[in-house]
Design a protein around this motif. Structure first.
Motif, short mmCIF file in Angstrom:
data_model
loop_
_atom_site.label_atom_id
_atom_site.label_comp_id
_atom_site.label_asym_id
_atom_site.label_seq_id
_atom_site.Cartn_x
_atom_site.Cartn_y
_atom_site.Cartn_z
N PHE A 27 -36.61 -6.89 -14.12
CA PHE A 27 -37.86 -6.42 -13.65
C PHE A 27 -37.96 -6.90 -12.26
CE2 PHE A 27 -40.84 -6.63 -17.72
CZ PHE A 27 -40.05 -5.59 -18.54
N LYS A 28 -37.51 -7.81 -11.76
CA LYS A 28 -37.89 -8.08 -10.46
C LYS A 28 -37.01 -6.98 -9.43
CE LYS A 28 -37.76 -12.99 -11.07
NZ LYS A 28 -36.95 -14.31 -10.88
N THR A 29 -36.05 -6.15 -9.96
CA THR A 29 -35.52 -5.16 -9.20
C THR A 29 -36.18 -3.75 -9.38
OG1 THR A 29 -34.19 -4.43 -11.12
CG2 THR A 29 -33.22 -6.19 -9.87
N LEU A 30 -37.18 -3.73 -9.88
CA LEU A 30 -37.85 -2.51 -10.30
C LEU A 30 -38.96 -2.45 -9.12
CD1 LEU A 30 -38.25 -2.66 -14.17
CD2 LEU A 30 -36.21 -1.53 -12.70
N ASP A 31 -38.76 -1.69 -8.08
CA ASP A 31 -39.62 -1.55 -7.06
C ASP A 31 -40.63 -0.38 -7.17
OD1 ASP A 31 -38.31 -3.62 -5.53
OD2 ASP A 31 -37.09 -2.06 -4.60
N GLY A 32 -40.53 0.44 -7.98
CA GLY A 32 -41.08 1.51 -8.16
C GLY A 32 -42.15 1.29 -9.34
N ALA A 33 -42.17 0.26 -9.84
CA ALA A 33 -43.07 -0.16 -10.92
C ALA A 33 -44.54 -0.64 -10.58
CB ALA A 33 -42.60 -1.08 -12.06
N TRP A 52 -44.92 3.19 -14.13
CA TRP A 52 -44.29 3.42 -12.91
C TRP A 52 -45.20 4.35 -11.94
CZ3 TRP A 52 -39.35 1.77 -12.44
CH2 TRP A 52 -38.76 1.24 -13.37
N LYS A 53 -44.95 4.12 -10.64
CA LYS A 53 -45.77 5.01 -9.54
C LYS A 53 -45.73 6.41 -9.80
CE LYS A 53 -45.20 1.25 -6.31
NZ LYS A 53 -44.68 0.89 -4.85
N SER A 54 -44.65 6.75 -10.16
CA SER A 54 -44.29 8.22 -10.44
C SER A 54 -43.04 8.59 -11.43
CB SER A 54 -44.14 8.87 -8.96
OG SER A 54 -42.69 8.68 -8.51
N PHE A 58 -39.23 6.49 -12.15
CA PHE A 58 -38.73 6.39 -13.45
C PHE A 58 -37.31 6.93 -13.41
CE2 PHE A 58 -38.28 7.99 -17.83
CZ PHE A 58 -38.03 6.85 -18.56
N VAL A 59 -37.27 8.19 -13.05
CA VAL A 59 -35.74 8.77 -13.05
C VAL A 59 -34.74 8.23 -12.15
CG1 VAL A 59 -34.65 10.83 -12.38
CG2 VAL A 59 -36.90 11.07 -13.65
N GLU A 60 -35.31 7.35 -11.05
CA GLU A 60 -34.32 6.66 -10.16
C GLU A 60 -33.85 5.58 -11.12
OE1 GLU A 60 -35.01 3.78 -6.43
OE2 GLU A 60 -35.85 5.85 -6.19
N VAL A 61 -34.62 4.87 -11.55
CA VAL A 61 -33.96 3.97 -12.42
C VAL A 61 -33.28 4.28 -13.77
CG1 VAL A 61 -34.81 1.62 -13.86
CG2 VAL A 61 -35.98 2.25 -11.80
N LEU A 62 -33.72 5.12 -14.27
CA LEU A 62 -32.62 5.89 -15.40
C LEU A 62 -31.29 5.97 -14.86
CD1 LEU A 62 -34.92 8.44 -17.56
CD2 LEU A 62 -34.07 5.97 -18.04
N ARG A 67 -28.92 -0.92 -16.38
CA ARG A 67 -30.46 -0.58 -16.92
C ARG A 67 -30.88 -1.80 -17.92
NH1 ARG A 67 -29.85 5.08 -19.62
NH2 ARG A 67 -27.92 3.96 -20.27
N LEU A 68 -31.88 -1.79 -18.20
CA LEU A 68 -32.45 -3.01 -19.11
C LEU A 68 -31.72 -3.01 -20.45
CD1 LEU A 68 -34.24 -5.50 -19.55
CD2 LEU A 68 -36.08 -3.80 -20.20
#
Length: 99
Positions: A27-33, A52-54, A58-62, A67-68
């Motif tokens: 969770f600490k690595t999810l800048d777009g959340a 997510w902001k957008s 979300f797709v960037e993290v996928l 991944r989690l």
């Protein structure tokens, strides 16, 4: 437009601490959340809920190498259908115009 991603899972007996530690680390690595929560459900089941902001965030993290679900899989028991996680995601709907 914001996006919501939910992942439901059940930790293996004795692995809750591992799940909490690894989820916190990811969770600490999810800048777009905008928001990240681990929600306790019934009988030892949990859900990761992320707003997510957008869709792009979300797709960037996928597309990440880590991944989690990849990190948590060793600590999670499969459901009756053989899947380790049940997930859904989609864009949010702004209902303020309807009230």
């Amino acid at each position: 437009m914001t996006m919501v991603n939910c992942i439901r899972f059940t930790p293996t007996q004795g692995c809750e601490e591992d799940v909490f530690r690894e989820t916190s680390r990811i969770f600490k690595t999810l800048d777009g959340a905008l928001e990240k929560r681990l929600v306790a459900l019934d009988e030892g089941e949990y859900a990761s809920v992320i707003v997510w902001k957008s869709v792009d965030h979300f797709v960037e993290v996928l597309n990440r190498d880590i991944r989690l679900i990849d990190v948590l899989k060793p600590y999670v028991k499969p459901y009756d259908d053989g899947e380790y996680f049940h997930a859904f995601s989609g864009p949010t709907v702004d209902l303020s115009g309807y009230t």
